[in-house]
Every structure is written in structure tokens, then in C-alpha cells.
Enzyme design. Structure first.
Site, PDB file in Angstrom:
ATOM      1  N   SER A 133      45.031  19.069 -27.076  1.00  0.00           N
ATOM      2  CA  SER A 133      45.555  19.229 -28.426  1.00  0.00           C
ATOM      3  C   SER A 133      44.516  19.936 -29.314  1.00  0.00           C
ATOM      4  CB  SER A 133      45.962  17.849 -28.951  1.00  0.00           C
ATOM      5  OG  SER A 133      46.833  17.961 -30.045  1.00  0.00           O
ATOM      6  N   ASP A 287      56.470  19.805 -24.326  1.00  0.00           N
ATOM      7  CA  ASP A 287      55.773  19.698 -25.617  1.00  0.00           C
ATOM      8  C   ASP A 287      56.561  20.449 -26.686  1.00  0.00           C
ATOM      9  OD1 ASP A 287      53.893  19.908 -27.780  1.00  0.00           O
ATOM     10  OD2 ASP A 287      52.250  19.713 -26.358  1.00  0.00           O
ATOM     11  N   HIS A 316      54.374  16.231 -26.175  1.00  0.00           N
ATOM     12  CA  HIS A 316      52.969  16.552 -26.433  1.00  0.00           C
ATOM     13  C   HIS A 316      52.047  15.535 -25.776  1.00  0.00           C
ATOM     14  CE1 HIS A 316      49.494  18.250 -28.287  1.00  0.00           C
ATOM     15  NE2 HIS A 316      49.190  17.108 -28.870  1.00  0.00           N
TER      16      HIS A 316
END
Lengths: 340, 340
Positions: A133, A287, A316
Site C-alpha cells: 500500500s 483491489d 486491498h
């Protein structure tokens, strides 16, 4: 009576001039290391934190027998500026405190990390830069800004430049938090709890996939119903955080771009092409805000990169450690990458 | 000086007992008709409105030479309860006004529409029930509740039951709106503008696809930048609406389920199997909250249904009229369906 044990160290970086032109004074970079730096100083791995994450949140990928084996590698986990442990709105003294905390870029973070590794450990080269991320955004910056110093790159659930859709998703999150008048433009005395809870509820739809909810996987996480998950997990997550810190990190995320600097002058393709590291790029296949398509574009313009979507219905969160099969998938990819 | 022209009629339905057990008194159903009911009364089509939409918003699929040709069909567009024209929190007198407006289901809407068609026009059978988004939810209810009276069904960008993920997305939207203290639990004197704007910004990421933003299609809609689109389109859209109406319709949407009634007792598969209509189900291929997977499940359990995803990067908005190629795709499918 003693307080909670401090399980990290701090690099006192002094004055740091940021891309925005402001000086962050008495900058603190909190970090945790795993393993030992070898004599050749060639076994260092950097693994920066995710949005609002802390060094401890990265430990799902670190362990004996895993790719990131502390018996073999020296793994440094630096905390993002703004995460509440490194210098942040919540812990910076006036005048740059709270709503006045300066806009910090991923570039600022990575330049600071580079200095930290060099000054504290004499590390000049990295065997691997990786992250999930916002951690992946930092790893991408490492590889683009220091192409001759980063041997390998693993970007998990993140991109080299924040896409417009991802930016818009974050605008929604931000709008929910700041709709609470108790936020007071950042000059609150008490956390804007209604806004923090609203932010959690907005994030809940984005973080996981449609199929995650269809299969009720929140039950596997210990939540009985959707509402139990929304309150128990999502509201609870953000209630533990400081609103200004959360907003500072959103700004950082929204402006993530490996080419937004003097070196690349906004030429994104050029920045991608500059990356020399052998790379494996692993988006979560479902995601919703870092979708595989953005990574496809990137990998096609990188020299030695492979796109390897993580087959997962955790959206995600595929890369975040909760999907155990995904962790194995990532760990195997890291082993392969480190063996190359 | 005269006010704006009223381009709809009203069916005064009197007292309507709702599924929740409350009585909506002096119920008003606003509607607009296109074309003429033939003598056999077998050319009627019902085309209910979408979330916060009004009868005029459906006209992109109605026109001479199109499948919904008013020279051939009698097309009735009823406005959803809560949309601000039919009975709604904003126009219902005390004590059931504003925050006290009762919870209305899709089932309530469709039962009311059925009575309206029968009492006002003597219509007993429908050549077609169709709709987009919440309109599709209503069309699905028509087909499941009156299987012998609905010959054809076209569900565009909507499902027979609101999925958990879709529910969660709406929780985020709701949380953003209600985080504004000016909402006052629904007892505001002025609209909670900050909350309405926040709601718009949350919706912006959900309504279109990631690829829509990647290709900057908001420019085709007349917006120069992402921020221009967020303010000019999204904030503007919700600022025109009443907060309690928006919340009432979210409740209706969240609880949409063709089996949530005495007839099917929550047996969703049974309700799907009860549908006799020849059906074409058209999700937007990139829809983030009504994704094709939910329709796949449904179509597999329906007698005469075909799944035909609309190839579009407009996300949920594929079915809403702004994607001209998608409109042609839908129109062709409706022609085929009506010819069958």
C-alpha cells in the site's frame, strides 16, 4: 507502574527541508530493525509502513523460515511521517503542530530514510525495498530515486503514482472525516469521533472486495454481522487514531508520484524506465483502489519487472497479512526475488 | 409570474399501509406517461425511477424509433416514494414528516404502483417492466411478485436483492451525510450542506469506474479536472436534494429484496425461480456496487433470463444514459426482448 514498552528506536534527523518548502524541525524517524547488518553491509532490506500503520504491522512478512528471515537479512521498518510515532501533527510542537503540520510527500519520506540508513548504519545499497500500500509507494520511490542502490523491488498493493480514482476515493474518506464540525479545521481539543467513525464506514466498502462481503469473510475475522464488522473493526480502527495524522497521511498518499521531483520533472514514464531493480509487482486481484491495471501500465515501462496479481478476494487487504494464502503467495515471490 | 411547469400527474392513493406497519396517509404517487394505452390494454410498460431520480431522468431510453417507442407502447414512469415528488419526507405533513417519514420498501412501492396501474388505467398486464439501478430493483420486484402479469423484464445495473457490499457502500455514503451536525437527526431547518457535499464526494469514487478516471472521461462531461468534477457534478447533484429524502431512499435501497415479503418469506432462490418473465439482465461490466457477479447468481436461478453485461467503463453509470454506446446496447437488447 510503567508505561507500555517502547519497541522501536528513533533517528533524530534534525531539520528537514521538505518539497513544499517548509522545514520540519527536530524531525523524528521512528523505526524498528530485525536481524543484523552483515560486515559487507549488503543484506539490508527496507520495509516502510502502510497508511496509518506502525512498524509492528509489518511483522506478518518477517520471520525465521520466511523470505524476510532475520537470520539472513537486516530488515529496517521505518515509520511514515504522520503516522503518530515518527514526526506527526499529533507530536510536533508549535508552530508546525496539528493543522499546521506541513505537507509531506513520499519523496520527503524516502529522502529522509536514505539519510537515516546512511548516517545510522552506513548502508549504501539495499538488497530489497518492499512495502504494501503506501509502503509500496515508498518502495517504488526508493527504486526510482536510487536506481543504482536498490537491487530488488517488491511493490504489494500499491502504485508508483496515485491514480485519479484512488485520489477520489481518498477525497471521499476525507470529506466524511471533515464533515464533522468537531474537527474544527484541525484545531480540536477532542478527537472528532463522529467523523472518525464515518471515515471508517466509508473505508469499509473500499478496503475489501464485493466477493469478500458476499462470502461473509468478516466472520472469519471474528465479526458476527456486517454491522458488527463496521463498528467493531472499521470504526474501532480509526477511533484509535488522530484526525490530523490521518489527514496528513492522506495528503501524502494522494500526492504519491515517483516523478514529482526535480529529477523526473513529472515525466512518469521516464521515472519508471529509470528503475533498475529486479521487481515483482503484486496487486491484489480484487483491489478496488490500487487495481491491477495501474500496475500493468507501470510494469510495461520498467526494465526488469514482473506483474504478479495476488489471487485473493480480500480486495486491498490481500497484501495486508490477514489473507493467509496471500501471505504465502507473497512470501514465495519474495523468496524467488531474493534468490535472483 | 408562474412557477416551473409541472410535467407530471399525481395518483392520490389515500392511506397506504406499509410493510413496516405504519400507514402513509394521503399518499401521492407522481408519474408521467408516454404514448397511449391501446384498446386491448396490452402495450403497457412500467419504467420506475432510480435513486433520487425523477421521471424526466428516464427519457434517454424513450423515443420514436427506439425500443420504448411511445407510438407503440404506453410507458408509465412512476416516481419512487421518497424522491421529493411522490410522497417523501420533504413533502409529507406532520406527524410523518421529515425524520419521521416511515421506512418504505421496494415492495411497498411496487404494490402501490400495481394498484395505481389497475385503478387509474385498468392495466392488468405489463408487456415489460424495466429500470436502471433502484429502477431495476423495482422491475425485479414486479416480475417476482406478479409473475403472471409481467411478460418481460429488463434489469439494468440493479439486483433482485441488495448485496452486503452494496449495503456497506451505502453505509459510507450515509455516514458522510450524517456526520454533519447540521443534519440534527433530520430535524434541520436548513439543509446540511457540508454533509450533502461530503456525500457527493464519497459517491464520486463509487459511481464511475477506475478506468473512467484513468481516461479522464469527466472531460467529456464538461469538467476540466477531477476537482471540477467533484464540486461541479457530485456536490452539485446532492446539494439540489433534501437530506431526509436521500436517507429515506438509501433505506429503501438497502432493504431491497424480492423475497422479503409474506409470499417468499426470505427464500431468495424461490423468489427468483418464481419469475416467469422473459428477462435480460444488464449489469455495467465495471459497476462497483451492482457488479455482474450478483446478477450471475440471479440469472442462473431464473427461468428465462439472459445475462448481458454492458461493455462500458462508466461503472454504475453505464446504464444511466450518459454513455451513448451503452444506451444503444441497452436499446438493442430492449428491442430484442420486446420482439420476443
Amino acid at each position: 507502574m510503567s508505561g507500555p514498552a517502547i519497541d522501536y528506536e528513533v533517528f533524530a534527523a534534525g531539520d528537514v527541508v521538505l518539497q513544499c518548502g517548509l522545514t520540519l524541525r527536530d524531525t523524528k524517524l521512528a523505526y524498528k530493525c530485525h536481524g543484523t547488518l552483515n560486515r559487507e553491509r549488503n543484506n539490508a532490506i527496507i520495509f516502510p509502513t502502510r497508511y496509518s500503520g506502525r512498524h509492528g504491522d509489518n511483522e506478518y512478512l518477517i520471520g525465521e523460515g520466511m523470505a524476510l528471515d532475520p537470520r539472513k537479512y537486516f530488515i529496517i521498518v521505518p515509520n511514515l511521517l504522520g503516522n503518530g510515532i515518527s514526526s506527526s501533527p499529533s507530536n510536533t510542537p508549535p508552530p508546525f503542530d496539528r493543522a499546521r503540520f506541513p505537507n509531506v510527500t513520499i519523496h520527503d519520506n524516502v529522502m529522509l530514510q536514505r539519510r537515516f540508513l546512511s548516517e545510522r548504519f552506513g548502508i549504501d545499497r539495499l538488497a530489497l525495498a518492499l512495502g504494501w500500500s503506501m509502503g509500496a509507494q515508498q518502495a517504488y520511490h526508493w527504486a526510482a530515486l536510487f536506481p543504482d542502490k536498490v537491487e530488488r523491488l517488491a511493490a504489494i498493493g500499491g502504485s508508483a503514482r496515485t491514480s485519479d480514482h484512488n485520489f477520489v476515493f481518498l477525497e471521499g474518506v476525507k470529506a466524511a472525516l471533515t464533515a464533522d464540525a468537531a474537527w474544527r479545521g484541525g484545531w480540536y481539543d477532542q478527537q472528532p469521533a463522529v467523523g472518525l467513525r464515518a471515515m471508517g464506514r466509508v473505508w469499509a466498502g473500499w478496503g475489501l472486495s464485493q466477493t469478500f462481503y458476499r462470502r461473509k469473510l468478516y466472520r472469519d475475522m471474528g465479526y458476527a454481522t456486517v454491522e458488527d464488522f463496521l463498528v467493531g473493526f472499521w470504526e474501532g480502527l480509526f477511533l484509535q487514531r488522530d484526525a490530523n495524522n490521518l489527514l496528513a497521511l492522506i495528503w501524502t498518499w494522494q500526492h504519491g508520484d515517483i516523478s514529482a521531483n526535480d529529477r523526473f520533472q513529472g515525466d512518469f514514464d521516464k521515472a519508471l524506465a529509470a528503475i533498475e531493480a529486479r521487481a515483482i509487482v503484486m496487486p491484489g486481484s480484487t483491489d478496488l483502489y490500487f487495481p491491477p491495471e495501474d500496475n500493468e501500465y507501470e510494469v510495461a515501462r520498467m526494465k526488469r519487472a514482473a506483474l504478479r496479481p495476488i489471487p485473493s478476494i480480500w480486495g486491498h487487504y490481500a497484501g495486508g497479512g490477514r489473507d493467509k494464502e496471500a501471505v504465502q503467495f507473497i512470501d514465495r515471490a519474495l523468496m524467488e526475488l531474493l534468490a535472483s
